[in-house]
Design an enzyme around this catalytic site. Structure first.
Site, PDB file in Angstrom:
ATOM      1  N   ARG A  98      -8.674  63.438  13.707  1.00  0.00           N
ATOM      2  CA  ARG A  98      -9.959  63.984  13.702  1.00  0.00           C
ATOM      3  C   ARG A  98     -10.369  65.671  12.802  1.00  0.00           C
ATOM      4  O   ARG A  98     -11.223  66.289  12.144  1.00  0.00           O
ATOM      5  CB  ARG A  98     -10.859  64.076  14.854  1.00  0.00           C
ATOM      6  CG  ARG A  98     -11.200  62.464  15.685  1.00  0.00           C
ATOM      7  CD  ARG A  98     -11.709  62.640  16.432  1.00  0.00           C
ATOM      8  NE  ARG A  98     -10.892  63.078  17.792  1.00  0.00           N
ATOM      9  CZ  ARG A  98     -10.734  62.701  19.518  1.00  0.00           C
ATOM     10  NH1 ARG A  98     -11.827  61.331  19.601  1.00  0.00           N
ATOM     11  NH2 ARG A  98      -9.896  62.960  19.930  1.00  0.00           N
ATOM     12  N   GLU A 118       3.226  64.784  28.084  1.00  0.00           N
ATOM     13  CA  GLU A 118       3.958  64.591  29.409  1.00  0.00           C
ATOM     14  C   GLU A 118       4.193  63.180  29.284  1.00  0.00           C
ATOM     15  O   GLU A 118       5.176  63.379  30.297  1.00  0.00           O
ATOM     16  CB  GLU A 118       2.008  64.237  29.637  1.00  0.00           C
ATOM     17  CG  GLU A 118       1.263  64.011  29.959  1.00  0.00           C
ATOM     18  CD  GLU A 118       0.445  64.527  28.788  1.00  0.00           C
ATOM     19  OE1 GLU A 118      -0.623  64.375  28.347  1.00  0.00           O
ATOM     20  OE2 GLU A 118       0.589  65.645  28.459  1.00  0.00           O
TER      21      GLU A 118
END
Length: 187
Positions: free
Chosen positions: A74, A111
């Site tokens: 984006r 993560e």
């Protein structure tokens, strides 16, 4: 963010930008996993006025840049629109494996694993150029920190970054400090 320009050049305040974002962002509960309240910017980008408002606000932040760097994916849309508005070029900071060699790359930890960002090693001289990074969301800061590191290692000066949304509880701003990051809305 203090103000933004309307497409016709009139100034509007940060609250007006926030109002547009609030009206157009779609919230999707439990995506991509239970307990996450996903903020979907697709309706903002698809709306003529929404895109114009965020482009104007981000262009104000990037004023004085030699080049805008939009982060995959984006950030490409936003970066291209901002660069066009400023009359400068845009550099696509791609996910690993999407560009032909040679490339400069930066791998960073997520993560759930690792990811890599790349920019072309040939054809674009970044040495000494002021490059402002544009992206959609600042969350944990890993992607933005990797983009900044990649650009700086290529000789660019990275004075600032602009994002549409910031999720402050995830520590992204601290991870990219002392980079000046301006978010159009904090959620």
């Amino acid at each position: 963010m203090t103000s933004a320009s309307e497409p016709d050049g009139r100034r509007q305040g940060a609250s007006a930008v926030a109002d547009v974002l609030k009206a157009l962002i779609r919230e999707v509960p439990d995506f991509p996993e239970p307990g996450i309240q996903f903020k979907d910017l697709t309706p903002v980008l698809a709306d003529r006025h929404g895109l114009a408002v965020i482009t104007a606000a981000m262009a104000e932040i990037a004023e004085g840049a030699d080049l805008v760097a939009g982060i995959d994916a984006r950030g490409f849309l936003l970066g291209g629109a901002v660069a066009h508005r400023l009359g400068i070029g845009v550099l696509a900071v791609r996910k690993g494996g999407k560009l032909p060699p040679p490339v400069h790359s930066e791998t960073y930890t997520l993560e759930y694993g690792t990811a890599t960002l790349e920019i072309p090693a040939d054809g674009i001289d970044l040495a000494g150029r002021r490059v402002v990074i544009i992206d959609d969301v600042l969350a944990t800061g890993g992607t933005l920190a990797a983009a900044r590191s990649l650009l700086a290692a290529s000789g660019a000066e990275v004075p600032a970054a602009a994002v549409v949304l910031e999720l402050p509880g995830l520590g992204g701003r601290e991870k990219v400090a002392p980079l000046q990051v301006t978010s159009l809305q904090t959620v």
